[in-house]
Design a protein around this motif. Structure first.
Motif, short mmCIF file in Angstrom:
data_model
loop_
_atom_site.label_atom_id
_atom_site.label_comp_id
_atom_site.label_asym_id
_atom_site.label_seq_id
_atom_site.Cartn_x
_atom_site.Cartn_y
_atom_site.Cartn_z
N LEU A 12 0.84 -1.20 0.00
CA LEU A 12 0.00 0.00 0.00
C LEU A 12 0.87 1.25 0.00
N ALA A 13 1.89 1.27 0.87
CA ALA A 13 2.79 2.42 0.94
C ALA A 13 3.57 2.60 -0.35
N MET A 14 4.00 1.50 -0.96
CA MET A 14 4.73 1.59 -2.23
C MET A 14 3.87 2.23 -3.31
N GLY A 15 2.62 1.77 -3.41
CA GLY A 15 1.73 2.33 -4.43
C GLY A 15 1.53 3.82 -4.25
N LEU A 16 1.30 4.25 -3.03
CA LEU A 16 1.09 5.67 -2.74
C LEU A 16 2.34 6.48 -3.07
N CYS A 17 3.49 6.02 -2.63
CA CYS A 17 4.72 6.78 -2.83
C CYS A 17 5.13 6.82 -4.30
N ILE A 18 4.96 5.70 -5.01
CA ILE A 18 5.38 5.66 -6.41
C ILE A 18 4.52 6.56 -7.26
N VAL A 19 3.21 6.59 -7.00
CA VAL A 19 2.35 7.43 -7.84
C VAL A 19 2.65 8.91 -7.62
N VAL A 20 2.97 9.30 -6.38
CA VAL A 20 3.33 10.69 -6.12
C VAL A 20 4.65 11.03 -6.81
N ALA A 21 5.63 10.13 -6.71
CA ALA A 21 6.93 10.39 -7.33
C ALA A 21 6.82 10.47 -8.85
N ARG A 22 6.12 9.50 -9.45
CA ARG A 22 6.03 9.48 -10.91
C ARG A 22 5.19 10.65 -11.44
N ALA A 23 4.08 10.94 -10.76
CA ALA A 23 3.26 12.07 -11.19
C ALA A 23 4.03 13.37 -11.02
N GLY A 24 4.80 13.49 -9.94
CA GLY A 24 5.60 14.68 -9.73
C GLY A 24 6.65 14.86 -10.80
N LEU A 25 7.31 13.77 -11.18
CA LEU A 25 8.32 13.84 -12.23
C LEU A 25 7.69 14.26 -13.56
N ALA A 26 6.55 13.67 -13.90
CA ALA A 26 5.88 14.04 -15.15
C ALA A 26 5.46 15.51 -15.14
N THR A 27 4.98 15.97 -13.99
CA THR A 27 4.55 17.37 -13.88
C THR A 27 5.72 18.32 -14.05
N LEU A 28 6.84 18.01 -13.43
CA LEU A 28 8.02 18.87 -13.57
C LEU A 28 8.50 18.92 -15.02
N VAL A 29 8.48 17.77 -15.70
CA VAL A 29 8.88 17.76 -17.11
C VAL A 29 7.96 18.66 -17.93
N GLN A 30 6.66 18.59 -17.68
CA GLN A 30 5.71 19.42 -18.42
C GLN A 30 5.89 20.89 -18.10
N HIS A 31 6.16 21.22 -16.83
CA HIS A 31 6.38 22.60 -16.44
C HIS A 31 7.63 23.19 -17.10
N LEU A 32 8.64 22.36 -17.25
CA LEU A 32 9.94 22.84 -17.71
C LEU A 32 10.10 22.82 -19.23
N THR A 33 9.14 22.24 -19.93
CA THR A 33 9.28 22.08 -21.38
C THR A 33 8.24 22.91 -22.11
N PRO A 34 8.64 23.79 -23.00
CA PRO A 34 7.67 24.54 -23.81
C PRO A 34 6.85 23.60 -24.70
N SER A 35 5.65 24.00 -25.01
CA SER A 35 4.73 23.14 -25.76
C SER A 35 5.31 22.58 -27.05
N PRO A 36 6.04 23.36 -27.87
CA PRO A 36 6.56 22.80 -29.13
C PRO A 36 7.53 21.64 -28.96
N LEU A 37 8.08 21.47 -27.74
CA LEU A 37 9.08 20.43 -27.51
C LEU A 37 8.57 19.31 -26.61
N ARG A 38 7.35 19.40 -26.12
CA ARG A 38 6.90 18.45 -25.09
C ARG A 38 6.84 17.02 -25.60
N GLY A 39 6.44 16.81 -26.83
CA GLY A 39 6.36 15.45 -27.34
C GLY A 39 7.70 14.75 -27.33
#
Length: 420
Positions: free
Chosen positions: A322-349
């Motif tokens: 249970l703890a693994m699932g909670l922690c992994i989803v926060v870490a992975r979602a956080g990483l994806a969010t940071l990538v999207q924040h840091l990348t301009p739209s023309p380069l996101r793909g």
């Protein structure tokens, strides 16, 4: 046309656009479980060769390694709505090809079909992640990424359970038809998603050749220190999951005398932890910076994996899962969010394709290493090592991201492109 958003409301603070996107993806992911179980059932019916199963896995994995970066290139060159819908329609037709596999002599068709299905998926996810920031408010982007992560696990649990009964009752060919239908429904929902024009077709996104575009994306990641560090951290969020997928059943059977049903319950608890992330992340996002949360929860996921490996009772295994699932989803979602924040739209793909390729490669490597090392040392030491590695990388992540500028940078090429 500006971003389509609405005011926050409750645990699902998303408007019509994201809800349609999520619904279509969830349905197609449920269909994927029908395809997976139906494919295994058909192979088992038509051949006794274990090599046939390995060959199918290779047919799915190899295209992702060889062509993984190119899906992002074309997600940045073509209208992203067309890429999303086209990918779903292509997969709907490809799956129907499995209906022609009727005998052992037809088995060879499964391999090009599996490879084509994997290639079509390479276009979908970079385009989806590229348009996501335009469909939700910036403060809800982390929660939106969490919802997308959770949809996969929810589909895995619900789809896997229902698909097993469905295949037993109606056979694999009916399940192939269901999967094709879910892709068609997903395409219809995507057609109704109001994607802003600047996110759908970024300005000047088709300036050079595809090869030049690919090089530009790689060069952009290397030039941005925060983004470079985040992309480096991303694969390590999958290490524990990969090891448990390969060794979890053997660990429970050998160490705790728990049968296969217990492993299913363990994975269900991990899925419940991922679902809890939907509740935790809105609270977390108001209290801890995303960059800090990524490192903390990646380290916590590693410690939960350590607890899993050292558990002496099945109850502790379930708590750790249970703890693994909670922690992994926060870490992975956080990483994806940071990538999207840091990348301009023309380069996101292109940037998303690079991150996805590294995640898939790390997952395959973790699974292969877990299988090999588990054969030599046994499940418990290997799971312990995977947990300690994740914990160490998470601690490194807290230090590596602390104090770094996390505002979106301008894209390269002399100002010819404007960040969205």
């Amino acid at each position: 046309m500006g971003p389509v958003r609405r005011r926050a409301h409750g645990w699902w603070p998303f408007g019509r656009g994201f809800t349609l996107l999520w619904t279509g993806q969830f349905l197609s992911q449920v269909g994927d479980q029908f395809l997976f179980i139906a494919g295994l059932s058909l192979l088992d019916r038509l051949t006794d060769s274990r090599a046939a199963f390995g060959g199918l896995a290779l047919a799915i994995t190899l295209p992702q390694v060889l062509f993984g970066l190119w899906g992002g290139v074309f997600a940045d060159r073509w209208p992203r709505r067309h890429v999303l819908i086209g990918s779903d329609l292509a997969r709907a037709l490809i799956v129907l090809g499995a209906l022609t596999v009727r005998s052992h002599a037809d088995l060879w068709r499964m391999y090009p079909l599996a490879a084509a299905l994997a290639i079509a998926g390479l276009f979908f996810y970079p385009a989806r992640n590229a348009v996501l920031p335009a469909l939700v408010r910036p403060e809800h982007l982390l929660q939106a990424n969490t919802a997308l992560q959770a949809s996969y696990i929810l589909a895995l649990v619900l789809g896997g359970t229902s698909a097993g009964f469905f295949v037993d009752r109606f056979g694999p060919y009916a399940a192939f038809a269901v999967d094709s239908l879910t892709f068609g429904v997903s395409a219809l929902t995507l057609a109704a998603v109001p994607i802003p024009s600047e996110a759908d077709r970024p300005p000047a996104a088709r300036r050079g050749s595809p090869g030049r575009d690919l090089w530009e994306g790689l060069r952009f990641v290397w030039a941005q220190r925060p983004l470079r560090r985040i992309v480096f951290l991303t694969p390590f969020a999958t290490v524990g999951i990969g090891a448990i997928q390969v060794l979890g059943l053997a660990f429970l059977a050998e160490g705790l005398r728990v049968r296969a049903g217990g492993f299913g319950m363990t994975m269900a608890m991990m899925g419940l932890g991922l679902a809890l992330g939907l509740v935790v992340i809105p609270i977390l996002g108001r209290r801890i910076p995303h960059a800090t949360a990524v490192g903390i929860f990646l380290a916590a996921a590693g410690l939960a994996t350590v607890a899993f490996s050292q558990a002496q009772t099945f109850a502790l295994v379930l708590v750790a899962a249970l703890a693994m699932g909670l922690c992994i989803v926060v870490a992975r979602a956080g990483l994806a969010t940071l990538v999207q924040h840091l990348t301009p739209s023309p380069l996101r793909g292109r940037v998303d394709s690079l991150a996805t390729l590294m995640v898939n490669g790390a997952l395959a490597l973790a699974q292969a290493a877990a299988g090999l090392l588990g054969q030599w040392w046994g499940p418990r030491p290997v799971l312990l090592g995977a947990g300690l590695l994740m914990a160490a990388i998470g601690g490194l992540g807290v230090l590596a991201l602390r104090g770094l500028p996390l505002d979106p940078p301008r894209p390269p090429a002399g100002g010819e492109r404007d960040p969205v």
